[in-house]
Structure formats: structure tokens, C-alpha cells
Design an enzyme around this catalytic site. Structure first.
Site, short mmCIF file in Angstrom:
data_model
loop_
_atom_site.label_atom_id
_atom_site.label_comp_id
_atom_site.label_asym_id
_atom_site.label_seq_id
_atom_site.Cartn_x
_atom_site.Cartn_y
_atom_site.Cartn_z
N ARG A 47 0.94 -1.30 -0.01
CA ARG A 47 -0.09 -0.03 -0.05
C ARG A 47 0.91 1.27 0.18
O ARG A 47 1.99 1.11 -0.03
CB ARG A 47 -0.91 -0.09 1.23
CG ARG A 47 -0.08 -0.55 2.33
CD ARG A 47 -0.67 -0.05 3.69
NE ARG A 47 -0.67 1.63 3.69
CZ ARG A 47 0.57 2.20 3.78
NH1 ARG A 47 1.97 1.59 3.98
NH2 ARG A 47 0.69 3.57 3.85
N GLY A 48 0.29 2.50 -0.03
CA GLY A 48 0.82 3.61 -0.25
C GLY A 48 1.26 4.01 -1.81
O GLY A 48 1.35 3.12 -2.35
N ALA A 49 0.83 5.20 -2.00
CA ALA A 49 0.70 5.35 -3.66
C ALA A 49 2.31 4.96 -4.37
O ALA A 49 1.93 4.35 -5.31
CB ALA A 49 0.61 7.03 -3.94
N ARG A 90 -7.06 -0.37 -6.77
CA ARG A 90 -7.26 0.66 -6.23
C ARG A 90 -7.31 1.99 -6.59
O ARG A 90 -6.19 2.41 -7.36
CB ARG A 90 -6.43 0.73 -5.00
CG ARG A 90 -6.25 -0.42 -3.98
CD ARG A 90 -5.50 -0.26 -2.76
NE ARG A 90 -6.21 0.53 -1.70
CZ ARG A 90 -5.48 1.23 -0.58
NH1 ARG A 90 -4.30 1.06 -0.59
NH2 ARG A 90 -6.20 2.03 0.09
N GLN A 196 -2.86 2.57 9.92
CA GLN A 196 -1.33 2.71 9.35
C GLN A 196 -0.41 3.25 10.10
O GLN A 196 0.72 3.02 10.16
CB GLN A 196 -1.29 3.43 7.92
CG GLN A 196 -1.99 2.51 6.85
CD GLN A 196 -3.50 2.88 6.98
OE1 GLN A 196 -4.34 3.12 7.67
NE2 GLN A 196 -4.20 2.40 5.64
N ASP A 237 -1.95 10.55 -2.23
CA ASP A 237 -2.21 9.45 -3.17
C ASP A 237 -2.47 10.05 -4.48
O ASP A 237 -2.39 9.39 -5.58
CB ASP A 237 -3.47 8.71 -2.82
CG ASP A 237 -2.97 7.78 -1.57
OD1 ASP A 237 -2.98 8.44 -0.13
OD2 ASP A 237 -2.62 6.52 -1.71
N ASN A 247 -5.42 12.46 0.01
CA ASN A 247 -4.45 11.63 1.11
C ASN A 247 -5.52 10.87 1.96
O ASN A 247 -6.72 10.85 1.81
CB ASN A 247 -3.48 12.45 1.54
CG ASN A 247 -2.64 11.55 2.37
OD1 ASN A 247 -1.73 10.61 1.57
ND2 ASN A 247 -2.43 11.91 3.47
N LYS A 248 -4.77 10.02 2.61
CA LYS A 248 -5.70 9.24 3.77
C LYS A 248 -6.81 10.11 4.40
O LYS A 248 -6.39 11.16 4.75
CB LYS A 248 -4.39 8.61 4.89
CG LYS A 248 -5.15 7.77 5.81
CD LYS A 248 -6.00 6.45 5.21
CE LYS A 248 -5.48 5.72 4.13
NZ LYS A 248 -6.37 4.89 3.57
O1 MRU Z 1 -4.71 3.09 2.23
P1 MRU Z 1 -3.20 3.44 2.17
O2 MRU Z 1 -2.44 2.87 3.38
O3 MRU Z 1 -2.61 2.93 0.41
O4 MRU Z 1 -3.14 4.99 1.99
C1 MRU Z 1 -1.74 5.48 2.08
C2 MRU Z 1 -1.68 7.08 2.11
O5 MRU Z 1 -2.78 7.67 2.14
C3 MRU Z 1 -0.51 7.75 2.22
O6 MRU Z 1 -0.29 8.86 2.87
C4 MRU Z 1 -0.25 8.16 0.60
O7 MRU Z 1 -0.15 6.83 -0.04
C5 MRU Z 1 1.15 8.51 0.58
S1 MRU Z 1 2.45 7.27 0.84
C6 MRU Z 1 3.97 7.82 0.36
#
Ligand code: MRU
Length: 351
Positions: A47-49, A90, A196, A237, A247-248
């Protein structure tokens, strides 16, 4: 035990460090088929962009390598299906579909030679992974210059190497770099509902020896009011062309709180997270996830089993709340439509 890479290609398979099991166990998923990579993405094993970008790239490489002319139809059609399947797992993180499409393009000259096409796709995926690494290193150095000695930084979600698939994180990369200059402590938002921050960011900060305090998301305003926060630093993201930031979930709340308390709200992300085709945040698709994630966590459930639930995984922070956007090219300020556009790169330059 040495921590395995977040993601790697090894012996014809995609190996993924299973983030669902952290911090309790270190386990690696061994994916030999595209649906296994898709499941790992959907369930947040990875996970994470930016890390999703690397997963998308290696996922398409796996699709190219597992091509079977008997059952998969034309090679080109097969690859197009793989790209769309992976990109759809996603929808918010732009890096996923972006990377999948870039590596798929490497097979175009080899439509009649799947073996050569698969090798070209894999080579491009490796290039993107190496490039991703370099860009986060540069981004982190730029961002650290924004933090004063002794800064207390509030961070949301997880944006470390676990989330970037690189040696440095994005927002946490800025924190890593600032720490190496001897300055920083971190307020870690736990980041409901999937935690997270509590599970992954604490684990990464522990490894680096960076001082932190874990709080629930709803405590952030209290500590800002007390003067215990100097800046908020988050990842992204997807960033629209005008600087609106997806973002999250909970990031928008942090941005409003930062504004109310006169604090800088800094977004750190590689240029691959900027979606120049999307004019504003209104057009960014927001992933809606399952109700079970809000009714409980793991085996625990604290709400009635049929409690109606909303579970948007991301929110959009309007650009007017963003003090700076840090990328590998430097620090952008408003008006973002102009400052971000200056960084737009041809796709071939990405790697
Ligand atoms: O749902 P996730 O855990 O994939 O969400 C991740 C985030 O929102 C991060 O802040 C974003 O992807 C940046 S990661 C460098």
C-alpha cells in the site's frame, strides 16, 4: 532479522512484504500469478501510492511472463486486460495505473514476440523502481529544509519506505532526512480505521531511532492548541493539477486544524503522484472500503455487526490549505497550477 524488501522481483515471481502482518510478524508473499498481486493490493498487503506504482509495474511484468497463447488470446489484448485489472484494484492512488501503463508500453514493439515483450516490460519495471528510489532521496532532502531545528511534526497515515517501496519515504522521508540533521520529533496519528500510523509508522520510526508519540487522530487539535506541534507533514495519493491533495482519510481535518492554529501544512510526494490530467480534486475518485474495517479491526468488533457504515479511504484537501508541495524537483508554493506545471515531465523521462 533483516527486513525483506517491500517488493521485489525474484525468480519469476513478485515478492511482497505483507504489511497486514506488521508489526507482529515479518512474512513475505510469493506471487506467481497476477490475481495474487491484485489481492495483495486490494487487502493492503502492499500500500501507499508510490509502492503501489512499483507493485503495478511488477504486476504487469508478471502478467507478461505468465502469458499463455492457448488461453489468453492475443498478447497485446492480454496485457491491456492485465493493466486495467491491476489499475482498478485501488482507484485513488494515481501511481498504480500510471506505472502499469508505462511498463505495458514497453511491450508495444514486441506484439508478435511475447518472450521479448515480457523481457522489455520487466526491464522497464526495474527502471521505474530504481528511479522511484532516487526521486524519494531527493524529495526528502528538499523537504528537510522546511523544518526548523527541534521541530515537532505531526504525521498522518504511513508514508515511509513501506509506502514508497524506496529507501526513503515521502513525508516520512522528510522526517528521516531532518532527523539525520539532528532535529525532529514526531506526533504519530494512529490513522483510523486501518491504523497505518499505529502499526507501520511507529515500526519504521523505531527502526530509525526517531523520537515519537503515538496519539489517536482526535487528539491532534488538542496538541496544536497547546503549542506542541510546529508543522504537519503528510504524503499524497493523488495531487490534482491545481494542487488539491487526495490523501488518507483524516488528512483534510488535519489541514483545517493546521490552518486554525497557523501551522504549516506540508505535502511531500514524488512528481509521479501529480495527476496533470485531473484539473481539480473534485474529479479524483475516492475509494470506498468495506464496513468491517470501521466496525472493528482484525478479530475484534466494537460495533453491532449490522451497523450502517461509511468508509471512504481518502479525502481531498483543497489547495488553499496547502502551504507547500515538496517533490524531487524542489518546493512548490501557490499558485500550484503554475508551479506544478513547470515540473511536468514526458513519460519517457520517468526512469
Ligand atoms: O490506504 P493506504 O495505506 O494505501 O493509504 C496511504 C496513504 O494515504 C499515504 O499517505 C499516501 O499513499 C502517501 S505514501 C508515500
Amino acid at each position: 532479522m533483516a527486513v525483506p524488501p517491500v517488493i521485489e522481483w525474484r525468480d519469476g515471481a513478485v515478492r511482497i512484504l505483507d504489511q497486514r502482518r506488521l508489526p507482529d510478524a515479518i512474512e513475505v508473499l510469493h506471487c506467481t500469478q497476477v490475481p495474487q498481486v491484485m489481492e495483495a493490493i486490494r487487502t493492503l498487503a502492499i500500500r501507499g501510492a508510490p509502492a503501489l506504482g512499483v507493485a503495478g509495474a511488477y504486476g504487469v511484468a508478471l502478467g507478461a511472463h505468465s502469458y499463455d497463447a492457448e488461453t489468453d488470446g492475443r498478447f497485446a489484448d492480454h496485457l491491456n486486460r492485465v493493466v486495467e485489472d491491476i489499475a482498478g484494484t485501488r482507484p485513488t492512488a494515481v501511481n498504480l495505473g500510471w506505472a502499469a501503463r508505462i511498463v505495458r508500453a514497453a511491450a508495444e514493439p514486441h506484439a508478435d514476440d511475447p518472450g521479448a515483450g515480457a523481457r522489455a516490460v520487466l526491464e522497464r519495471a526495474h527502471e521505474l523502481a530504481v528511479d522511484n528510489d532516487r526521486r524519494h532521496l531527493e524529495l526528502a532532502a528538499h523537504g528537510a529544509s522546511l523544518l526548523a531545528p527541534g521541530a515537532q511534526v505531526l504525521h498522518h497515515c504511513n508514508t515511509g519506505p513501506l509506502a514508497t517501496g524506496a529507501g526513503f519515504g515521502s513525508a516520512l522521508g522528510v522526517i528521516q532526512a531532518a532527523h539525520s540533521q539532528g532535529k525532529i520529533s514526531v506526533w504519530v496519528n494512529e490513522t483510523r480505521p486501518l491504523l497505518q500510523g499505529a502499526r507501520l509508522t511507529t515500526w519504521e520510526l523505531d527502526q530509525w531511532g526517531i523520537p515519537y508519540t503515538l496519539i489517536t487522530d482526535s487528539m491532534a487539535g488538542h496538541f496544536m492548541q497547546r503549542g506542541s506541534v510546529d508543522a504537519v507533514v503528510v504524503g499524497a495519493d493523488r495531487i490534482a493539477a491545481n494542487g488539491d491533495v487526495a490523501n488518507k482519510i483524516g488528512t483534510y481535518t488535519m489541514a483545517q486544524l493546521a490552518r486554525a492554529h497557523g501551522l504549516p501544512f506540508i505535502v511531500a510526494a514524488p512528481i509521479s503522484t501529480i495527476d496533470f490530467e485531473t484539473a481539480t480534486g473534485d474529479a479524483i475518485p475516492i475509494e470506498e472500503r468495506g464496513a468491517g474495517e470501521v466496525r472493528g479491526h482484525g478479530a475484534a468488533r466494537w460495533a453491532p455487526g449490522d451497523a450502517p457504515v461509511a468508509n471512504p479511504a481518502f479525502d481531498v484537501t483543497p489547495n488553499e490549505l496547502v502551504s507547500a508541495i515538496v517533490t524531487e524537483r524542489g518546493i512548490a508554493r501557490a499558485p500550484y497550477t503554475t508551479t506544478l506545471a513547470a515540473w511536468r515531465e514526458p513519460v519517457e523521462a520517468m526512469a
